[in-house]
Design a protein around this motif. Structure first.
Motif, short mmCIF file in Angstrom:
data_model
loop_
_atom_site.label_atom_id
_atom_site.label_comp_id
_atom_site.label_asym_id
_atom_site.label_seq_id
_atom_site.Cartn_x
_atom_site.Cartn_y
_atom_site.Cartn_z
N PHE A 117 45.08 -50.25 -63.03
CA PHE A 117 45.99 -50.35 -61.89
C PHE A 117 46.17 -49.01 -61.21
O PHE A 117 46.95 -48.88 -60.28
N GLY A 118 45.49 -47.99 -61.71
CA GLY A 118 45.63 -46.66 -61.12
C GLY A 118 46.77 -45.85 -61.72
O GLY A 118 47.19 -44.86 -61.13
N LEU A 119 47.25 -46.23 -62.88
CA LEU A 119 48.34 -45.49 -63.51
C LEU A 119 47.85 -44.31 -64.33
O LEU A 119 48.56 -43.30 -64.45
N ALA A 120 46.68 -44.41 -64.90
CA ALA A 120 46.20 -43.37 -65.81
C ALA A 120 46.07 -42.02 -65.11
O ALA A 120 46.42 -40.99 -65.70
N GLY A 121 45.61 -41.99 -63.89
CA GLY A 121 45.45 -40.72 -63.16
C GLY A 121 46.76 -39.97 -62.98
O GLY A 121 46.87 -38.80 -63.37
N PRO A 122 47.78 -40.61 -62.37
CA PRO A 122 49.06 -39.93 -62.22
C PRO A 122 49.72 -39.57 -63.57
O PRO A 122 50.34 -38.51 -63.68
N VAL A 123 49.56 -40.42 -64.57
CA VAL A 123 50.13 -40.12 -65.89
C VAL A 123 49.43 -38.88 -66.46
O VAL A 123 50.09 -37.98 -67.01
N TYR A 124 48.12 -38.81 -66.31
CA TYR A 124 47.36 -37.64 -66.77
C TYR A 124 47.86 -36.37 -66.09
O TYR A 124 48.09 -35.34 -66.74
N GLN A 125 48.05 -36.44 -64.77
CA GLN A 125 48.52 -35.26 -64.02
C GLN A 125 49.89 -34.80 -64.52
O GLN A 125 50.15 -33.60 -64.66
N GLU A 126 50.78 -35.75 -64.78
CA GLU A 126 52.11 -35.40 -65.27
C GLU A 126 52.06 -34.81 -66.68
O GLU A 126 52.77 -33.87 -67.00
N LEU A 127 51.21 -35.38 -67.53
CA LEU A 127 51.04 -34.83 -68.88
C LEU A 127 50.48 -33.41 -68.82
O LEU A 127 50.93 -32.53 -69.56
N LEU A 128 49.53 -33.19 -67.92
CA LEU A 128 48.94 -31.87 -67.76
C LEU A 128 50.00 -30.87 -67.28
O LEU A 128 50.10 -29.76 -67.81
N ARG A 129 50.80 -31.28 -66.28
CA ARG A 129 51.87 -30.41 -65.79
C ARG A 129 52.86 -30.06 -66.90
O ARG A 129 53.29 -28.92 -67.03
N ALA A 130 53.24 -31.08 -67.67
CA ALA A 130 54.20 -30.86 -68.75
C ALA A 130 53.63 -29.92 -69.81
O ALA A 130 54.34 -29.04 -70.31
N GLN A 131 52.37 -30.09 -70.13
CA GLN A 131 51.73 -29.24 -71.11
C GLN A 131 51.64 -27.79 -70.61
O GLN A 131 51.91 -26.86 -71.34
N GLU A 132 51.28 -27.63 -69.33
CA GLU A 132 51.19 -26.29 -68.76
C GLU A 132 52.56 -25.62 -68.71
O GLU A 132 52.70 -24.43 -68.97
N ALA A 133 53.60 -26.40 -68.39
CA ALA A 133 54.95 -25.84 -68.34
C ALA A 133 55.43 -25.43 -69.73
O ALA A 133 56.10 -24.41 -69.90
N ALA A 134 55.07 -26.22 -70.73
CA ALA A 134 55.49 -25.92 -72.10
C ALA A 134 54.77 -24.67 -72.64
O ALA A 134 55.34 -23.92 -73.44
N ASN A 135 53.54 -24.47 -72.19
CA ASN A 135 52.75 -23.32 -72.68
C ASN A 135 52.93 -22.08 -71.82
O ASN A 135 52.39 -21.03 -72.14
N GLY A 136 53.63 -22.23 -70.71
CA GLY A 136 53.91 -21.07 -69.84
C GLY A 136 52.74 -20.73 -69.04
O GLY A 136 52.19 -19.93 -68.59
#
Length: 91
Positions: A72-91
């Motif tokens: 349904f096109g959910l995996a792409g935006p979910v991936y982007q949010e997970l990537l953002r969250a991971q980058e924010a957590a790692n600084g």
């Protein structure tokens, strides 16, 4: 050193893609499960307790298949949010 970092980054991103795809598959399975709630078991072609037991596995496979074929096109935006969250957590 750079090669190891690059390899670790690829592995981390692959895990994020997998998690995003699994999330979408679960979401699709939940939607399909709701659709199946109103469908009665047909005794003519099997049915019975066995079909009721295996219906949840069938619904999971539907979710996986839909996601593998584009979903349904959910995996792409979910991936982007997970990537953002991971980058924010790692600084």
């Amino acid at each position: 050193m750079k090669a190891k970092l690059k390899t670790a980054l690829k592995r981390a991103r692959a895990k994020l893609h997998k998690a995003a795809n699994e999330f979408e598959a679960t979401f699709v399975s939940q939607m399909v499960s709701t659709m199946f709630e109103g469908v009665e078991v047909d005794e003519t072609f099997g049915g019975g307790h066995g079909e009721e037991m295996f219906r949840s596995m069938l619904v999971q496979e539907y979710g996986k298949t839909v996601t593998q074929r584009g979903g349904f096109g959910l995996a792409g935006p979910v991936y982007q949010e997970l990537l953002r969250a991971q980058e924010a957590a790692n600084g």
